[in-house]
Design an enzyme around this catalytic site. Sequence first.
Site, mmCIF file in Angstrom:
data_model
loop_
_atom_site.group_PDB
_atom_site.id
_atom_site.type_symbol
_atom_site.label_atom_id
_atom_site.label_comp_id
_atom_site.label_asym_id
_atom_site.label_seq_id
_atom_site.Cartn_x
_atom_site.Cartn_y
_atom_site.Cartn_z
ATOM 1 N N LYS A 111 -7.013 10.179 -9.488
ATOM 2 C CA LYS A 111 -8.249 10.480 -10.245
ATOM 3 C C LYS A 111 -7.916 11.177 -11.554
ATOM 4 C CE LYS A 111 -11.553 10.044 -6.775
ATOM 5 N NZ LYS A 111 -12.823 9.553 -6.604
ATOM 6 N N LYS A 193 -5.589 -1.994 -3.811
ATOM 7 C CA LYS A 193 -6.267 -1.907 -2.516
ATOM 8 C C LYS A 193 -7.719 -2.398 -2.611
ATOM 9 C CE LYS A 193 -8.195 1.924 -0.751
ATOM 10 N NZ LYS A 193 -8.568 3.109 0.056
ATOM 11 N N LYS A 196 -14.093 0.305 -1.509
ATOM 12 C CA LYS A 196 -15.556 0.360 -1.543
ATOM 13 C C LYS A 196 -16.058 0.646 -2.938
ATOM 14 C CE LYS A 196 -15.662 3.668 1.947
ATOM 15 N NZ LYS A 196 -16.165 4.370 3.111
HETATM 16 P P1 AMP Z 1 -12.429 5.199 3.137
HETATM 17 O O1 AMP Z 1 -13.074 3.917 2.771
HETATM 18 O O2 AMP Z 1 -11.556 5.713 2.048
HETATM 19 O O3 AMP Z 1 -13.370 6.221 3.705
HETATM 20 O O4 AMP Z 1 -11.426 4.826 4.303
HETATM 21 C C1 AMP Z 1 -11.769 4.774 5.663
HETATM 22 C C2 AMP Z 1 -10.614 4.230 6.466
HETATM 23 O O5 AMP Z 1 -10.380 2.856 6.126
HETATM 24 C C3 AMP Z 1 -9.282 4.947 6.208
HETATM 25 O O6 AMP Z 1 -8.561 5.006 7.420
HETATM 26 C C4 AMP Z 1 -8.599 4.053 5.225
HETATM 27 O O7 AMP Z 1 -7.210 4.191 5.259
HETATM 28 C C5 AMP Z 1 -9.038 2.667 5.704
HETATM 29 N N1 AMP Z 1 -9.050 1.706 4.583
HETATM 30 C C6 AMP Z 1 -9.803 1.780 3.456
HETATM 31 N N2 AMP Z 1 -9.556 0.741 2.637
HETATM 32 C C7 AMP Z 1 -8.610 -0.018 3.261
HETATM 33 C C8 AMP Z 1 -7.918 -1.224 2.921
HETATM 34 N N3 AMP Z 1 -8.154 -1.866 1.781
HETATM 35 N N4 AMP Z 1 -7.017 -1.709 3.801
HETATM 36 C C9 AMP Z 1 -6.764 -1.079 4.966
HETATM 37 N N5 AMP Z 1 -7.366 0.077 5.340
HETATM 38 C C10 AMP Z 1 -8.281 0.605 4.516
#
Ligand code: AMP
Length: 328
Positions: A111, A193, A196
């Site tokens: 960030k 990656k 969201k």
């Molecule tokens: P977040 O969306 O950052 O709250 O992530 C929630 C969970 O999803 C965490 O365990 C992340 O590591 C996993 N995660 C988020 N994006 C990905 C992705 N593109 N590939 C695999 N795991 C993901």
Amino acid sequence: MKRCLSGIKPTGMLTLGNYIGAIRQFVTLQDEYEMFIFIANLHAITVAQDPKELKTNTKNLIALYLACGLDPEKVTLFLQSDVKEHAELGWILTCHSYMGELSRMTQYKDKIAKGETNITAGLFTYPALMAGDIILYDADVVPVGIDQKQHVELCRDIVERFNNAHGDTFTSPQPMTPKVGAKIMDLQDPTKKMSKSEDNPKGTIALLDEPSVARKKIKSAITDSIGIVQYDIENQPGIANLLTIHSCLSGQSIEDIVQQFEGKGYGDFKGVVAQGVFDFLTDLQAKHNEILTSKIIEKTLEEGAAKATLVARNKMYKVKKKLGLQVF
Ligand code: AMP
Ligand code: TRP
């Protein structure tokens, strides 16, 4: 029974990356472990949230957890802010974390590197709150995608520091990342990656995307000019990503899929991956809608918070005694 814990932030639309990298693991682990799965809404507010949207995202997330197959009879499913001990232990661990180690966390560094200016103090200390989430329940394993591994490792350092200073108090957790699918990539830029918060929705598949839209996104995913379906992350990151997605959704190994498409072109391959994603989302969304219109969400969160609070309160009492905060 060993304990397993994880959480996801209710921000934006949950993606196929979240499912493959995180939720899918939760579902397979629920029979083996005593599971605690929560919605990390205190983490969500480290960046500004619209309250109405946060509420909707929270309901959607719990419905998705259930639709993906988490069973509230086996798993304690709860909302982080319903268990006050998270914020309490988060503060205590903030006081056991160093500025230096927090500044080394990749998410924060990224960030800063992007030149973001509205970084809250909460975003900076977030890994200490996350450590609290984990050790409040003495979790043995924490299933996460690769991007979160560093935070679990920091948690281990904090546990060691705390236990050394105050005597054996917390269990040191192990991060657990899936062998395949720990990092699903963006469909339009497979070196990034799938996220969201991604501005380009063509590169991301949301679990609540219209299935036909998702199908199109897969079909227009960026690939390469090599023309052979094989797993080569270096030179064919787009194809490698589609292979991973297909393997995780279909249960077939990557080798088997590669064999299946020997001598065939990317068009055929993408068609099959796209159909798999279409079918998966159609089925998931039917369950999700059914859950949303029932009373099960409210009941699940209420029972989950009560169960989690019992464990958390007990732990906090011990922690406060060790620190001299509890006088009587
Ligand atoms: P977040 O969306 O950052 O709250 O992530 C929630 C969970 O999803 C965490 O365990 C992340 O590591 C996993 N995660 C988020 N994006 C990905 C992705 N593109 N590939 C695999 N795991 C993901
Ligand atoms: N920080 C995690 C994320 O952004 C969410 C999270 C919060 C979490 N607390 C946790 C994950 C505890 C695992 C364990 O995805």
